[in-house]
Design an enzyme around this catalytic site. Structure first.
Site, mmCIF file in Angstrom:
data_model
loop_
_atom_site.group_PDB
_atom_site.id
_atom_site.type_symbol
_atom_site.label_atom_id
_atom_site.label_comp_id
_atom_site.label_asym_id
_atom_site.label_seq_id
_atom_site.Cartn_x
_atom_site.Cartn_y
_atom_site.Cartn_z
ATOM 1 N N TYR A 43 43.250 29.153 41.982
ATOM 2 C CA TYR A 43 41.991 29.777 42.394
ATOM 3 C C TYR A 43 41.301 30.414 41.195
ATOM 4 C CZ TYR A 43 43.784 34.601 42.303
ATOM 5 O OH TYR A 43 44.288 35.820 41.912
ATOM 6 N N CYS A 44 40.021 30.734 41.392
ATOM 7 C CA CYS A 44 39.222 31.406 40.363
ATOM 8 C C CYS A 44 38.283 32.383 41.079
ATOM 9 C CB CYS A 44 38.464 30.378 39.521
ATOM 10 S SG CYS A 44 37.284 29.384 40.454
ATOM 11 N N ARG A 45 37.084 32.547 40.595
ATOM 12 C CA ARG A 45 36.137 33.443 41.242
ATOM 13 C C ARG A 45 35.389 32.748 42.376
ATOM 14 N NH1 ARG A 45 30.950 34.917 41.487
ATOM 15 N NH2 ARG A 45 30.269 33.269 40.094
ATOM 16 N N GLY B 115 40.060 27.492 45.812
ATOM 17 C CA GLY B 115 38.651 27.851 45.626
ATOM 18 C C GLY B 115 38.519 29.191 44.935
ATOM 19 N N ILE C 242 38.147 33.572 44.773
ATOM 20 C CA ILE C 242 38.593 34.851 45.339
ATOM 21 C C ILE C 242 37.475 35.471 46.188
ATOM 22 C CG2 ILE C 242 37.926 36.310 43.382
ATOM 23 C CD1 ILE C 242 40.646 37.798 43.790
#
Length: 149
Positions: free
Chosen positions: A110-112, A136, A138
Protein backbone atom coordinates in the site's frame (compact mmCIF):
# COMPACT_ATOMS: atom_id res chain seq x y z
CA UNK A 1 -18.34 -2.04 -79.38
CA UNK A 2 -19.24 0.91 -77.20
CA UNK A 3 -22.26 -0.84 -75.64
CA UNK A 4 -20.59 -4.19 -75.20
CA UNK A 5 -19.51 -5.34 -71.72
CA UNK A 6 -16.46 -7.46 -71.25
CA UNK A 7 -16.54 -10.32 -68.82
CA UNK A 8 -13.69 -10.65 -66.34
CA UNK A 9 -11.63 -13.79 -66.54
CA UNK A 10 -13.12 -16.12 -63.88
CA UNK A 11 -9.79 -17.75 -63.16
CA UNK A 12 -8.12 -14.40 -62.67
CA UNK A 13 -10.86 -13.26 -60.24
CA UNK A 14 -10.72 -16.50 -58.23
CA UNK A 15 -6.94 -16.42 -58.09
CA UNK A 16 -6.92 -12.80 -56.94
CA UNK A 17 -9.54 -13.50 -54.25
CA UNK A 18 -7.60 -16.54 -53.03
CA UNK A 19 -4.34 -14.56 -52.91
CA UNK A 20 -6.05 -11.75 -51.00
CA UNK A 21 -7.57 -14.19 -48.48
CA UNK A 22 -4.20 -15.88 -48.05
CA UNK A 23 -2.55 -12.50 -47.50
CA UNK A 24 -5.07 -11.53 -44.83
CA UNK A 25 -4.66 -14.88 -43.08
CA UNK A 26 -0.88 -14.54 -43.15
CA UNK A 27 -1.09 -11.01 -41.73
CA UNK A 28 -3.34 -12.19 -38.89
CA UNK A 29 -1.00 -15.08 -38.07
CA UNK A 30 2.08 -12.84 -38.09
CA UNK A 31 0.33 -10.30 -35.87
CA UNK A 32 -0.65 -12.98 -33.34
CA UNK A 33 2.91 -14.35 -33.33
CA UNK A 34 4.33 -10.86 -32.77
CA UNK A 35 1.82 -10.29 -29.99
CA UNK A 36 2.73 -13.60 -28.33
CA UNK A 37 6.44 -12.79 -28.52
CA UNK A 38 5.85 -9.33 -27.05
CA UNK A 39 3.73 -10.74 -24.22
CA UNK A 40 6.25 -13.39 -23.25
CA UNK A 41 9.04 -10.82 -23.24
CA UNK A 42 7.12 -8.44 -20.97
CA UNK A 43 5.29 -10.74 -18.58
CA UNK A 44 7.01 -12.99 -16.06
CA UNK A 45 7.32 -16.68 -16.85
CA UNK A 46 4.89 -17.60 -14.08
CA UNK A 47 1.20 -16.88 -14.02
CA UNK A 48 1.75 -14.38 -11.22
CA UNK A 49 -0.37 -11.28 -11.12
CA UNK A 50 -1.00 -8.28 -8.93
CA UNK A 51 -4.39 -8.71 -7.28
CA UNK A 52 -6.25 -5.61 -6.14
CA UNK A 53 -7.70 -6.02 -2.64
CA UNK A 54 -9.81 -3.61 -0.58
CA UNK A 55 -9.34 -2.98 3.17
CA UNK A 56 -12.20 -5.23 4.29
CA UNK A 57 -11.05 -8.11 2.09
CA UNK A 58 -7.52 -7.63 3.45
CA UNK A 59 -8.76 -7.89 7.04
CA UNK A 60 -10.78 -11.00 6.20
CA UNK A 61 -8.13 -12.80 4.15
CA UNK A 62 -4.98 -11.87 6.04
CA UNK A 63 -5.96 -11.51 9.71
CA UNK A 64 -4.51 -14.94 10.54
CA UNK A 65 -2.41 -15.60 7.42
CA UNK A 66 1.35 -14.97 7.41
CA UNK A 67 2.23 -12.15 5.01
CA UNK A 68 4.29 -9.00 4.64
CA UNK A 69 2.39 -5.72 4.73
CA UNK A 70 4.59 -3.37 2.72
CA UNK A 71 4.23 0.41 2.91
CA UNK A 72 6.01 1.95 -0.11
CA UNK A 73 5.61 5.58 0.97
CA UNK A 74 8.52 7.71 2.10
CA UNK A 75 9.92 7.26 5.63
CA UNK A 76 8.43 10.66 6.55
CA UNK A 77 4.95 9.59 5.42
CA UNK A 78 5.35 6.29 7.26
CA UNK A 79 6.36 8.07 10.48
CA UNK A 80 3.28 10.30 10.25
CA UNK A 81 1.02 7.23 10.41
CA UNK A 82 0.87 3.73 8.99
CA UNK A 83 -1.21 0.56 9.10
CA UNK A 84 -0.26 -1.54 12.15
CA UNK A 85 2.24 -4.27 11.31
CA UNK A 86 3.51 -2.58 8.13
CA UNK A 87 7.15 -2.53 7.06
CA UNK A 88 8.38 0.58 5.25
CA UNK A 89 10.46 0.29 2.10
CA UNK A 90 9.88 3.32 -0.10
CA UNK A 91 9.22 2.87 -3.80
CA UNK A 92 12.41 4.82 -4.49
CA UNK A 93 14.55 2.23 -2.65
CA UNK A 94 12.51 -0.89 -3.36
CA UNK A 95 14.57 -2.30 -6.21
CA UNK A 96 17.78 -2.01 -4.17
CA UNK A 97 16.14 -3.80 -1.23
CA UNK A 98 14.44 -6.73 -2.97
CA UNK A 99 16.53 -9.21 -0.98
CA UNK A 100 14.67 -8.10 2.17
CA UNK A 101 11.34 -9.32 0.81
CA UNK A 102 9.96 -12.82 1.36
CA UNK A 103 9.38 -15.12 -1.56
CA UNK A 104 7.53 -17.77 0.45
CA UNK A 105 4.52 -15.75 1.60
CA UNK A 106 2.19 -13.07 0.20
CA UNK A 107 3.17 -9.42 0.04
CA UNK A 108 0.39 -6.88 0.48
CA UNK A 109 1.43 -3.43 -0.75
CA UNK A 110 0.00 0.00 0.00
CA UNK A 111 0.90 3.68 -0.30
CA UNK A 112 -1.03 6.93 0.11
CA UNK A 113 -3.49 6.80 -2.79
CA UNK A 114 -2.70 3.64 -4.76
CA UNK A 115 -0.35 4.88 -7.50
CA UNK A 116 2.93 3.89 -5.88
CA UNK A 117 1.56 0.56 -4.63
CA UNK A 118 0.59 -0.36 -8.21
CA UNK A 119 4.03 0.66 -9.47
CA UNK A 120 5.71 -1.35 -6.69
CA UNK A 121 3.55 -4.38 -7.42
CA UNK A 122 4.43 -4.28 -11.10
CA UNK A 123 8.12 -3.96 -10.25
CA UNK A 124 7.89 -7.01 -7.98
CA UNK A 125 6.05 -8.97 -10.68
CA UNK A 126 8.84 -8.20 -13.15
CA UNK A 127 11.39 -9.39 -10.57
CA UNK A 128 9.66 -12.75 -10.14
CA UNK A 129 7.58 -12.27 -6.99
CA UNK A 130 4.33 -14.20 -7.24
CA UNK A 131 1.94 -13.67 -4.32
CA UNK A 132 1.21 -9.95 -4.64
CA UNK A 133 -1.76 -7.92 -3.46
CA UNK A 134 -2.35 -4.19 -3.99
CA UNK A 135 -4.22 -2.72 -1.04
CA UNK A 136 -4.19 0.68 -2.69
CA UNK A 137 -3.92 3.73 -0.46
CA UNK A 138 -4.00 4.42 3.23
CA UNK A 139 -6.56 7.11 2.39
CA UNK A 140 -9.18 4.40 1.71
CA UNK A 141 -8.09 2.58 4.88
CA UNK A 142 -8.63 5.70 6.99
CA UNK A 143 -11.90 6.55 5.22
CA UNK A 144 -13.29 3.25 6.54
CA UNK A 145 -12.31 4.21 10.09
CA UNK A 146 -9.60 1.55 10.31
CA UNK A 147 -6.70 2.08 12.73
CA UNK A 148 -3.31 3.58 11.98
CA UNK A 149 -0.36 4.01 14.30
Amino acid sequence: MAGRRTRPNRHLVRGTAAALALGVLLAVLLQSQASALHTSAVEPATSARLERIDPQAYLTQFSDRPHLLLDVRTPQEFAAGHIPGAVNISLQTLEARLSELPTDRPIVIYCRSGNRSAAAGNLLLRRGFAQLYDLGGIIAWQAQGLPIQ
